[in-house]
Design an enzyme around this catalytic site. Sequence first.
Site, short mmCIF file in Angstrom:
data_model
loop_
_atom_site.label_atom_id
_atom_site.label_comp_id
_atom_site.label_asym_id
_atom_site.label_seq_id
_atom_site.Cartn_x
_atom_site.Cartn_y
_atom_site.Cartn_z
N GLU A 125 37.25 34.98 29.47
CA GLU A 125 39.13 34.65 29.97
C GLU A 125 39.60 35.37 28.73
O GLU A 125 40.64 36.45 28.40
CB GLU A 125 39.55 33.16 30.30
CG GLU A 125 39.09 32.81 32.24
CD GLU A 125 39.56 34.45 33.25
OE1 GLU A 125 40.44 35.45 32.76
OE2 GLU A 125 38.75 34.11 33.71
N GLY A 181 45.74 34.57 40.09
CA GLY A 181 46.57 35.22 40.01
C GLY A 181 45.85 36.84 41.13
O GLY A 181 46.62 37.08 41.22
N ALA A 182 44.77 36.53 40.23
CA ALA A 182 43.60 37.50 40.24
C ALA A 182 42.56 37.42 39.95
O ALA A 182 42.51 35.69 39.70
CB ALA A 182 44.05 39.21 39.48
N MET A 183 41.05 37.84 41.05
CA MET A 183 40.10 37.44 40.41
C MET A 183 39.07 38.52 40.18
O MET A 183 38.97 39.84 41.74
CB MET A 183 39.59 36.84 41.85
CG MET A 183 37.62 36.17 42.16
SD MET A 183 37.91 35.11 40.15
CE MET A 183 36.29 35.47 40.02
N GLU A 184 38.38 38.62 39.90
CA GLU A 184 37.45 39.41 39.02
C GLU A 184 36.71 40.03 39.72
O GLU A 184 34.93 40.51 39.22
CB GLU A 184 36.76 39.18 37.62
CG GLU A 184 35.93 38.47 37.15
CD GLU A 184 37.03 37.33 36.80
OE1 GLU A 184 38.02 37.08 37.50
OE2 GLU A 184 36.34 36.64 35.57
N ASN A 185 36.09 39.54 40.79
CA ASN A 185 34.99 40.14 41.68
C ASN A 185 35.01 41.27 41.90
O ASN A 185 35.36 42.44 42.17
CB ASN A 185 34.98 39.88 43.03
CG ASN A 185 35.68 38.82 43.76
OD1 ASN A 185 35.64 37.24 43.73
ND2 ASN A 185 37.20 38.10 44.08
N HIS A 187 37.06 42.75 32.93
CA HIS A 187 35.62 41.74 33.27
C HIS A 187 34.68 42.43 34.11
O HIS A 187 34.09 42.07 34.95
CB HIS A 187 36.62 40.92 34.28
CG HIS A 187 37.08 39.42 33.99
ND1 HIS A 187 36.39 38.62 32.94
CD2 HIS A 187 38.36 38.64 34.71
CE1 HIS A 187 37.19 37.92 32.94
NE2 HIS A 187 38.54 37.69 33.39
N HIS A 199 43.51 43.63 33.02
CA HIS A 199 42.46 42.12 32.75
C HIS A 199 40.94 42.59 34.10
O HIS A 199 39.85 41.98 33.31
CB HIS A 199 43.30 41.11 32.60
CG HIS A 199 42.49 39.86 32.96
ND1 HIS A 199 42.74 39.30 31.44
CD2 HIS A 199 41.92 38.85 33.50
CE1 HIS A 199 42.58 38.04 31.35
NE2 HIS A 199 41.84 37.55 32.59
N GLU A 200 41.29 41.92 35.08
CA GLU A 200 40.50 41.71 35.89
C GLU A 200 39.52 43.44 35.70
O GLU A 200 38.33 43.39 35.72
CB GLU A 200 40.97 42.27 37.50
CG GLU A 200 41.80 41.44 37.13
CD GLU A 200 41.96 39.66 37.16
OE1 GLU A 200 40.73 39.26 37.35
OE2 GLU A 200 42.97 38.45 36.93
ZN ZN Z 1 40.10 36.68 33.61
#
Ligand code: ZN
Length: 849
Positions: A319, A260-264, A300, A296-297
């Site tokens: 998560e 869905g998405a990524m918390e870089n 993180h 959410h991201e």
């Molecule tokens: Zn996450």
Amino acid sequence: MPLDPYRLPRAVLPHHYAVVLEPELDAATFTGTVDITVNAVDTVDEVVLNAIELTISTVYVDGVESTFSTDTDTERLFIAASLTPGSHTISIAFTGVLNDKLRGFYRSTYKDDDGTEHVIACSQMQATDCRRAFPCFDEPDFKAEFGITLVVDDGLMAVSNGPEIRREATGGGRIAVTFEDTMAMSTYLVAVIVGRLEATEPVDVAGTPLRVVHVPGKAHLTQFALDVGASALGWFQEYYGIAYPGKKVDMVALPDFAAGAMENLGCITYRESLLLVDPETSTQLEQGIVADVVSHELAHMWFGDLVTMRWWNGIWLNEAFATFMEIMAVDQFRPEWERWTAFSLERTAALEVDSLASTRTVEFEVRAPSECEGMFDVLTYQKGGALLRMLQQYIGAERFRQGVNHYLRTHSYGNTETSDLWDGIESVTTADGGNEPVRELMDSWIWQAGYPLVSATLVGADLHLRQERFTFDEVSNDATLFVVPVAVRVGDTLHHILLDKAEATLTLDAAAASAADAAGTPIVINAGGQGFFRVAYDDVLRARLNAAALVRLNTVERYNLVDDASAAFVAGRLSANALLAFLEGFSGERELAVWQAVIGSLGRLSRLLEGAARVPFQARVAALVEAALADLGWTPAADEDPLRAQLRGLLITSFAVLGNDADAQSRCRAILDGDHSATDPELVAAATTVVAATGGQPEFDRFVAAFKSAPTPQEQLRNLYALAEFDDADLIRQAAEFAFSGDVRTQNAPFLLGRCIANRAHGNVAWKIVRTRWEEANETFPNPSIVRMIDPVKTLNTPEALADVQGFFAEHPIKQAVTTLAQVLERQRVNTDLRSREADGFAKSLLDG
Ligand SMILES: [Zn+2]
């Protein structure tokens, strides 16, 4: 001593990476160099790090060329080098391919308005794919600083974790774009993106610039994400009590993205549909998903990026916590969405899986990183998030926050084990003398699978509580005991009891408990509704939950009554007839979440029925829904509560489809046929579902065309997924085949197929197509989406479908999702048993009227 195949030796620790990557977009290749400053803590004659699918050309150690070898199985690069303790530099030159598997350094594409295709080079490193972009020590506790340079064609945009600090021409029309060093962080958080992209003007959030990066022409879809991003980023700094740990935040919408998405850190990547949205034409749910994921991201950035799990067994907490914080942040952003109430549906999804024998413990030992692939599921996100919510409600919101704050401060820039969080929270509850057993409580939920059913019995003034593990299997005999914080409300008085043994008794005020006072004084177990368990009331207590008492329950408490009844039905503790009669008691209900539970249960009942029995069932559904819909009306009021508008959409869809009301169906067609540019999006979305569920080939073709020309990602998906709603075998076949056409991106195709398999009457048609094209699906679609695609086979509940599906997967295991597949297959058996047990009697009683 032989090397552990999954854990690198700890004698050489990376401190800083200087990475230069030069992608050739049209050729889909890249060249690169990396200079890694390492600290040897011991004398070694070999350096071992990770690399895979890279061609290594040269390796130098402290300026001296070294010999090296690679091993594909362990994804390692071995460098011969005699290092003495102290600082050294390893310099590696390499080339690679921008792959189409949406992992590592990969290729995404889009077409511009002229139909010209453009390539974006982008990255997805979690869990262990940074090694596909450049050689590195690819484990989360090897934290280091990253100084990244991207060499790109002039005119292309380059984005990475840090802010841009320098651009230099390198000749041949190319520019070297250098980004500021990151903080010390894990390799899985590195991000590199190059392409013909645009960025919004930055929004200043307490000194941090926040932008949205997107393909050209989509700037008008960015404002909502900027609003929610600014709100969440500001709020998290307050909540965590720690400044944002990066220098800037770019939120990047990518046309192709597996997750869905990524918390870089500082460079968060998203699917377009989870970032770009038009508030004027989207539903509350469509906006809500964007708000959820953005929050959410950003959560993180602290929990995950600043403080990181030591190894992949900790991914669940990473998560679960971000899921918990996402709801907290969205609740601040849009209180009128009542996000914690809506979370009830997510908790239910976790309870459903956790009712199976094949469920798993939330945390488990992970040796190979690939074992953590099975952690990205409903038990991590939704159960984990629900457990944190239960803990927060038990110890109090402010003490919970202080504990989190203590944990983050103690472990900033470091790595942790799960128990460090419980210790952080317990340090607060110990200091103030409350002494709640936080670690003991959480250990009982994290290291034991399942959850309890709490049975309540009232004898005189004594309320007896008893816990036993809840399963869909009637024979449980499971001795598992949980440390259950139970809130009990008698009228308006709240009691708390920690049920840590099989039974406990709470002595109530005699007057409140007495039968004479029973009318209108409900006794609610799991008051507030945030506990992760189900409740069984005895007849005395159930009788007190009459219509007069129901209005004194809050929305989540009423939701839970319906949800627990629905689960009791699946478990064989309640008949289909009894469930339907129970649901019919909710005709006076006006809250969205409760109706969602009611309609979901009706949908479950409808899957037991075929032929003539459907007619009286539809009539009873229509009768149940009609009054509530009449009360709301078809026309939204100005400035209407968004949940009321959403409820209208749900009731219309149910009335028209489950209730098969011809008038409602034609009204929906009229909405979609007319100019609906100014119509409430909830109505348009509902009408789309209804027209699909009751339409034929012309409507199917129309949705395909609307999918292809949709102006927003949300309308695109709405029209695409409508194809799975048709009540016609041939159209479901067409929809499933369309998923394999090049018209549907591989990130979306598995979800279209899943929805086709979930089709009430023709799911089997779609399943046969997936089965026939199984190898093609596995080669084409992203790995993690395969099990999600077939998840709805659990709804195929005839004996023939059961034999077919179970037989197929006995021959075709999904190796990246062994546990999840076992759960899907068990659930299919549960549903098939349910049908064979209930269908005939239910049909007969419906037909007998
Ligand atoms: Zn996450």
